[in-house]
Design a protein around this motif. Sequence first.
Motif, PDB file in Angstrom:
ATOM      1  N   ASP A  15     145.302  95.136  14.709  1.00  0.00           N
ATOM      2  CA  ASP A  15     145.955  95.480  15.974  1.00  0.00           C
ATOM      3  C   ASP A  15     145.689  94.337  16.951  1.00  0.00           C
ATOM      4  O   ASP A  15     144.565  93.840  17.051  1.00  0.00           O
ATOM      5  N   VAL A  16     146.709  93.892  17.655  1.00  0.00           N
ATOM      6  CA  VAL A  16     146.531  92.767  18.580  1.00  0.00           C
ATOM      7  C   VAL A  16     145.663  93.166  19.766  1.00  0.00           C
ATOM      8  O   VAL A  16     144.739  92.447  20.147  1.00  0.00           O
ATOM      9  N   MET A  17     145.934  94.324  20.377  1.00  0.00           N
ATOM     10  CA  MET A  17     145.197  94.748  21.562  1.00  0.00           C
ATOM     11  C   MET A  17     144.081  95.700  21.169  1.00  0.00           C
ATOM     12  O   MET A  17     144.275  96.918  21.084  1.00  0.00           O
ATOM     13  N   MET A  18     142.887  95.141  20.914  1.00  0.00           N
ATOM     14  CA  MET A  18     141.719  95.948  20.555  1.00  0.00           C
ATOM     15  C   MET A  18     140.577  95.664  21.517  1.00  0.00           C
ATOM     16  O   MET A  18     140.506  94.579  22.101  1.00  0.00           O
ATOM     17  N   PRO A  19     139.654  96.628  21.672  1.00  0.00           N
ATOM     18  CA  PRO A  19     138.454  96.370  22.487  1.00  0.00           C
ATOM     19  C   PRO A  19     137.605  95.265  21.864  1.00  0.00           C
ATOM     20  O   PRO A  19     137.683  95.002  20.662  1.00  0.00           O
ATOM     21  N   GLY A  20     136.768  94.654  22.687  1.00  0.00           N
ATOM     22  CA  GLY A  20     135.959  93.544  22.187  1.00  0.00           C
ATOM     23  C   GLY A  20     136.860  92.348  21.963  1.00  0.00           C
ATOM     24  O   GLY A  20     137.596  91.942  22.860  1.00  0.00           O
ATOM     25  N   LYS A  21     136.845  91.798  20.786  1.00  0.00           N
ATOM     26  CA  LYS A  21     137.751  90.699  20.449  1.00  0.00           C
ATOM     27  C   LYS A  21     139.100  91.279  20.052  1.00  0.00           C
ATOM     28  O   LYS A  21     139.185  92.237  19.284  1.00  0.00           O
ATOM     29  N   ASN A  22     140.188  90.690  20.584  1.00  0.00           N
ATOM     30  CA  ASN A  22     141.510  91.178  20.210  1.00  0.00           C
ATOM     31  C   ASN A  22     141.920  90.600  18.849  1.00  0.00           C
ATOM     32  O   ASN A  22     141.225  89.767  18.257  1.00  0.00           O
ATOM     33  N   GLY A  23     143.074  91.046  18.358  1.00  0.00           N
ATOM     34  CA  GLY A  23     143.511  90.625  17.037  1.00  0.00           C
ATOM     35  C   GLY A  23     143.723  89.135  16.891  1.00  0.00           C
ATOM     36  O   GLY A  23     143.413  88.547  15.839  1.00  0.00           O
ATOM     37  N   ILE A  24     144.260  88.500  17.936  1.00  0.00           N
ATOM     38  CA  ILE A  24     144.477  87.053  17.897  1.00  0.00           C
ATOM     39  C   ILE A  24     143.142  86.318  17.758  1.00  0.00           C
ATOM     40  O   ILE A  24     143.012  85.377  16.959  1.00  0.00           O
ATOM     41  N   GLU A  25     142.142  86.757  18.530  1.00  0.00           N
ATOM     42  CA  GLU A  25     140.814  86.138  18.456  1.00  0.00           C
ATOM     43  C   GLU A  25     140.185  86.332  17.083  1.00  0.00           C
ATOM     44  O   GLU A  25     139.591  85.412  16.513  1.00  0.00           O
ATOM     45  N   VAL A  26     140.321  87.531  16.545  1.00  0.00           N
ATOM     46  CA  VAL A  26     139.773  87.811  15.213  1.00  0.00           C
ATOM     47  C   VAL A  26     140.446  86.925  14.166  1.00  0.00           C
ATOM     48  O   VAL A  26     139.777  86.330  13.305  1.00  0.00           O
ATOM     49  N   CYS A  27     141.761  86.815  14.249  1.00  0.00           N
ATOM     50  CA  CYS A  27     142.500  85.981  13.299  1.00  0.00           C
ATOM     51  C   CYS A  27     142.064  84.526  13.404  1.00  0.00           C
ATOM     52  O   CYS A  27     141.859  83.848  12.378  1.00  0.00           O
TER      53      CYS A  27
END
Length: 224
Positions: free
Chosen positions: A55-67
């Motif tokens: 999911d792009v908009m998540m708490p903590g690190k968002n999906g873009i950051e995780v990717c």
Amino acid sequence: MSTVKKILIADDEPDILEILSFNLEAEGYEIVTAKNGNEALDKAKQHMPDLIILDVMMPGKNGIEVCNILRSQPIFNPTLIIFLTAMADESSEIKGLETGADDYITKPVSPKILTSKVNALFRRLANEGTGTIKVGNFVIDREKYLVSFGETEIVLARKEFELVALLASKPGKVFLRNEILNRIWGTDVIVGDRTIDVHIRKIRQKLGVDCISTVKGVGYKFEM
């Protein structure tokens, strides 16, 4: 004997986690879930999934950051990534694909469509070439997702690697832009020319060798 594919689903909405897990498990996949970006990173390292749905908009690190974090680690180069998002604008989609995602699905999510895309990605992965490509001092190992030039190992993100492997598979051949889009991103993913250009620019910077030529208005070729 085929190995069961493992999928990590990361979303902060319990209902989405439940329905997607149910449908993908029904397809025979092993499912791991996470409720935020930080947990997704931990679960990815712990379980080494074949595919991650973010999911792009998540708490903590968002999906873009995780990717971005995952794609910076060579061990996750073979891992497929799909983004889920409520943002349906084209710029968000392009940003997600440029980050290194393999596909992009907008919410509300149709479980049937998602399952279809997941199956298609795994089929495409199974059909990818294996073995080693050698062109001049370049060695491209398609099984280990490794590129080396002489004694230097070059770290490329998954899509960057796939692009280099495609171009180097037939040195001197001009690959048309549409052909590159279809071969690397598939026919179901809408990707603009800018996405190819961004990936080519990053590849050139990382390789540090002038081996990819632009044929203006047509496409690209690999030559030494």
